[in-house]
Design a protein around this motif. Structure first.
Motif, mmCIF file in Angstrom:
data_model
loop_
_atom_site.group_PDB
_atom_site.id
_atom_site.type_symbol
_atom_site.label_atom_id
_atom_site.label_comp_id
_atom_site.label_asym_id
_atom_site.label_seq_id
_atom_site.Cartn_x
_atom_site.Cartn_y
_atom_site.Cartn_z
ATOM 1 N N SER A 158 58.455 66.171 51.264
ATOM 2 C CA SER A 158 59.249 66.635 50.136
ATOM 3 C C SER A 158 58.732 66.038 48.833
ATOM 4 O O SER A 158 58.050 65.013 48.826
ATOM 5 C CB SER A 158 60.715 66.243 50.334
ATOM 6 N N ALA A 159 59.076 66.698 47.736
ATOM 7 C CA ALA A 159 58.630 66.242 46.424
ATOM 8 C C ALA A 159 59.208 64.860 46.111
ATOM 9 O O ALA A 159 60.385 64.611 46.370
ATOM 10 C CB ALA A 159 59.074 67.249 45.362
ATOM 11 N N PRO A 160 58.395 63.944 45.561
ATOM 12 C CA PRO A 160 58.912 62.618 45.227
ATOM 13 C C PRO A 160 59.773 62.666 43.970
ATOM 14 O O PRO A 160 59.617 63.542 43.117
ATOM 15 C CB PRO A 160 57.635 61.807 44.980
ATOM 16 N N TRP A 161 60.683 61.713 43.866
ATOM 17 C CA TRP A 161 61.470 61.550 42.648
ATOM 18 C C TRP A 161 60.702 60.653 41.682
ATOM 19 O O TRP A 161 60.468 59.481 41.964
ATOM 20 C CB TRP A 161 62.824 60.921 42.967
ATOM 21 N N ILE A 162 60.316 61.202 40.537
ATOM 22 C CA ILE A 162 59.676 60.425 39.477
ATOM 23 C C ILE A 162 60.794 59.881 38.586
ATOM 24 O O ILE A 162 61.632 60.648 38.094
ATOM 25 C CB ILE A 162 58.721 61.293 38.635
ATOM 26 N N ARG A 166 68.673 57.561 50.235
ATOM 27 C CA ARG A 166 69.483 58.762 50.397
ATOM 28 C C ARG A 166 68.711 60.059 50.178
ATOM 29 O O ARG A 166 68.974 61.062 50.843
ATOM 30 C CB ARG A 166 70.663 58.728 49.422
ATOM 31 N N CYS A 167 67.771 60.047 49.228
ATOM 32 C CA CYS A 167 67.199 61.322 48.767
ATOM 33 C C CYS A 167 65.683 61.439 48.897
ATOM 34 O O CYS A 167 65.107 62.402 48.397
ATOM 35 C CB CYS A 167 67.589 61.566 47.313
ATOM 36 N N GLY A 168 65.023 60.472 49.505
ATOM 37 C CA GLY A 168 63.579 60.607 49.701
ATOM 38 C C GLY A 168 62.750 59.736 48.782
ATOM 39 O O GLY A 168 63.270 58.900 48.041
ATOM 40 N N ALA A 169 61.450 59.933 48.843
ATOM 41 C CA ALA A 169 60.481 59.089 48.147
ATOM 42 C C ALA A 169 60.771 58.971 46.651
ATOM 43 O O ALA A 169 61.125 59.956 45.991
ATOM 44 C CB ALA A 169 59.076 59.633 48.358
ATOM 45 N N VAL A 170 60.605 57.748 46.135
ATOM 46 C CA VAL A 170 60.864 57.447 44.730
ATOM 47 C C VAL A 170 59.626 56.820 44.116
ATOM 48 O O VAL A 170 58.988 55.950 44.728
ATOM 49 C CB VAL A 170 62.072 56.485 44.595
ATOM 50 N N LEU A 171 59.281 57.254 42.912
ATOM 51 C CA LEU A 171 58.122 56.703 42.215
ATOM 52 C C LEU A 171 58.497 56.390 40.764
ATOM 53 O O LEU A 171 58.440 57.258 39.902
ATOM 54 C CB LEU A 171 56.956 57.698 42.243
ATOM 55 N N PRO A 172 58.900 55.146 40.478
ATOM 56 C CA PRO A 172 59.192 54.774 39.084
ATOM 57 C C PRO A 172 57.886 54.693 38.286
ATOM 58 O O PRO A 172 56.894 54.115 38.765
ATOM 59 C CB PRO A 172 59.843 53.387 39.212
ATOM 60 N N ALA A 175 50.582 60.947 43.718
ATOM 61 C CA ALA A 175 51.676 61.890 43.959
ATOM 62 C C ALA A 175 51.226 63.302 43.587
ATOM 63 O O ALA A 175 50.470 63.490 42.634
ATOM 64 C CB ALA A 175 52.897 61.500 43.142
ATOM 65 N N ARG A 176 51.718 64.261 44.354
ATOM 66 C CA ARG A 176 51.321 65.645 44.116
ATOM 67 C C ARG A 176 52.528 66.488 43.722
ATOM 68 O O ARG A 176 53.613 66.328 44.276
ATOM 69 C CB ARG A 176 50.662 66.225 45.372
ATOM 70 N N ALA A 177 52.302 67.387 42.770
ATOM 71 C CA ALA A 177 53.360 68.289 42.318
ATOM 72 C C ALA A 177 53.676 69.297 43.421
ATOM 73 O O ALA A 177 52.840 69.561 44.296
ATOM 74 C CB ALA A 177 52.911 68.993 41.048
ATOM 75 N N PRO A 178 54.895 69.883 43.381
ATOM 76 C CA PRO A 178 55.918 69.711 42.338
ATOM 77 C C PRO A 178 56.720 68.425 42.537
ATOM 78 O O PRO A 178 56.844 67.925 43.648
ATOM 79 C CB PRO A 178 56.809 70.947 42.520
ATOM 80 N N TYR A 179 57.235 67.899 41.407
ATOM 81 C CA TYR A 179 58.001 66.662 41.424
ATOM 82 C C TYR A 179 59.468 66.935 41.111
ATOM 83 O O TYR A 179 59.827 67.944 40.511
ATOM 84 C CB TYR A 179 57.460 65.696 40.359
ATOM 85 N N SER A 224 69.767 73.307 47.462
ATOM 86 C CA SER A 224 68.386 73.720 47.196
ATOM 87 C C SER A 224 67.403 72.961 48.077
ATOM 88 O O SER A 224 66.384 73.509 48.514
ATOM 89 C CB SER A 224 68.039 73.515 45.715
ATOM 90 N N ASP A 225 67.697 71.680 48.376
ATOM 91 C CA ASP A 225 66.828 70.910 49.256
ATOM 92 C C ASP A 225 66.859 71.469 50.677
ATOM 93 O O ASP A 225 65.834 71.544 51.352
ATOM 94 C CB ASP A 225 67.261 69.436 49.271
ATOM 95 N N ALA A 226 68.056 71.869 51.124
ATOM 96 C CA ALA A 226 68.185 72.443 52.463
ATOM 97 C C ALA A 226 67.420 73.763 52.556
ATOM 98 O O ALA A 226 66.759 74.056 53.557
ATOM 99 C CB ALA A 226 69.654 72.654 52.800
ATOM 100 N N GLU A 227 67.505 74.553 51.485
ATOM 101 C CA GLU A 227 66.794 75.832 51.464
ATOM 102 C C GLU A 227 65.286 75.619 51.501
ATOM 103 O O GLU A 227 64.553 76.318 52.201
ATOM 104 C CB GLU A 227 67.182 76.612 50.204
ATOM 105 N N ALA A 228 64.811 74.614 50.732
ATOM 106 C CA ALA A 228 63.385 74.325 50.702
ATOM 107 C C ALA A 228 62.903 73.841 52.065
ATOM 108 O O ALA A 228 61.826 74.219 52.535
ATOM 109 C CB ALA A 228 63.096 73.263 49.640
ATOM 110 N N ALA A 229 63.719 73.021 52.734
ATOM 111 C CA ALA A 229 63.358 72.522 54.059
ATOM 112 C C ALA A 229 63.292 73.662 55.065
ATOM 113 O O ALA A 229 62.416 73.704 55.934
ATOM 114 C CB ALA A 229 64.363 71.465 54.515
#
Length: 263
Positions: A2-6, A28-34, A68-72, A251-256
């Motif tokens: 899944s897309a990372p959280w920037i 809770r929501c997946g990969a995070v990249l500050p 990291a690869r888009a989309p983000y 939207s995350d469920a739909e993407a999955a």
């Protein structure tokens, strides 16, 4: 994957200022990249640009450098929110979801709403003591008083923030340049991606009406925290995580589901 959280912070703040929020969001929501803005944190020795669009270029380059690869998915606050907005507008294929926290921008907000006059004395006090030897606690206390509603963690917060400042001191010149970039930025158009606008009712730095107008103009989803200050991730990280996850669950469920179908 899944897309990372920037994650993008605001004026003179950096990745370590996310505190407890970043690991909670990741759990809770997946990969995070500050990612730090130029002039802050790991990029403290870089000259801060005077245009928000230049911050976008720097952030995109840093994200790509980190692999990291888009989309983000982009979650940002204050100045970071302006950078995230410009990013989503210039490169819509790269931003899948957008969360803006206590941000403001022209043409939706007036200058005295974007930076409340009552906050000016505290900010001037912080600026006066910005690099004075042994007076960093005064600057950080002034910032804390205007951005945080929670006071029970004050001593620990100031100790942590002073340590951050000691290891990566933002120059007064870069602070001024970041403020100038924020003041000059004007949003053009509406982001194409699903957008959540969050504000804090007790924000003493930016009037919550800025978020209300922005959400209304864009037709974006909006929620407001009932007691938090400007630094919502600090004051109630759990509420923020729940708000973000709930807003994009469908939207995350739909993407999955699409991903599984394609596989």
């Amino acid at each position: 994957m899944s897309a990372p959280w920037i994650l993008l912070r605001g004026l003179t703040r950096e990745s370590r200022h996310w505190g407890a929020f970043a690991p909670l969001l990741e759990k809770r929501c997946g990969a995070v990249l500050p990612v730090d803005l130029p002039g802050n944190g790991t990029l403290v020795h870089v000259r801060s640009p005077l245009a928000v669009e230049d911050y976008v270029d720097a952030v995109r380059a840093e994200v790509q450098r980190l692999g990291a690869r888009a989309p983000y998915k982009v979650l940002a606050m204050s100045l970071g929110g302006m950078v995230a907005t410009a990013w989503a507008q210039r490169y819509p294929e790269e931003v899948a979801q957008l969360v803006l926290i206590n941000t403001s921008m022209r043409p939706y907000s007036r200058f005295y709403e974007r930076l409340r006059p009552a906050a000016w004395p505290a900010l001037l006090r912080a600026a006066w003591h910005w690099r004075a030897h042994g007076e960093d606690v005064i600057a950080e206390a002034a910032i804390h008083g205007r951005t945080c509603a929670r006071r029970d963690t004050l001593a620990a917060d100031l100790a942590a923030w002073r340590a951050i400042r000691a290891s990566a001191p933002v120059s007064r010149a870069n602070a001024v340049r970041q403020l100038a970039a924020a003041a000059r930025y004007t949003a053009r158009g509406v982001p194409c991606c699903p957008t959540l606008v969050l504000s804090s009712q007790a924000d003493q730095l930016v009037d919550p009406v800025c978020s209300a107008r922005l959400a209304r103009a864009w037709g974006a989803a909006r929620r407001e925290h009932p007691w938090a200050g400007h630094d919502l991730p600090h004051d109630d990280p759990q509420w923020l995580v729940e708000a973000v996850c709930a807003a994009f669950a469908a939207s995350d469920a739909e993407a999955a589901s699409r991903s599984l179908g394609a596989g």
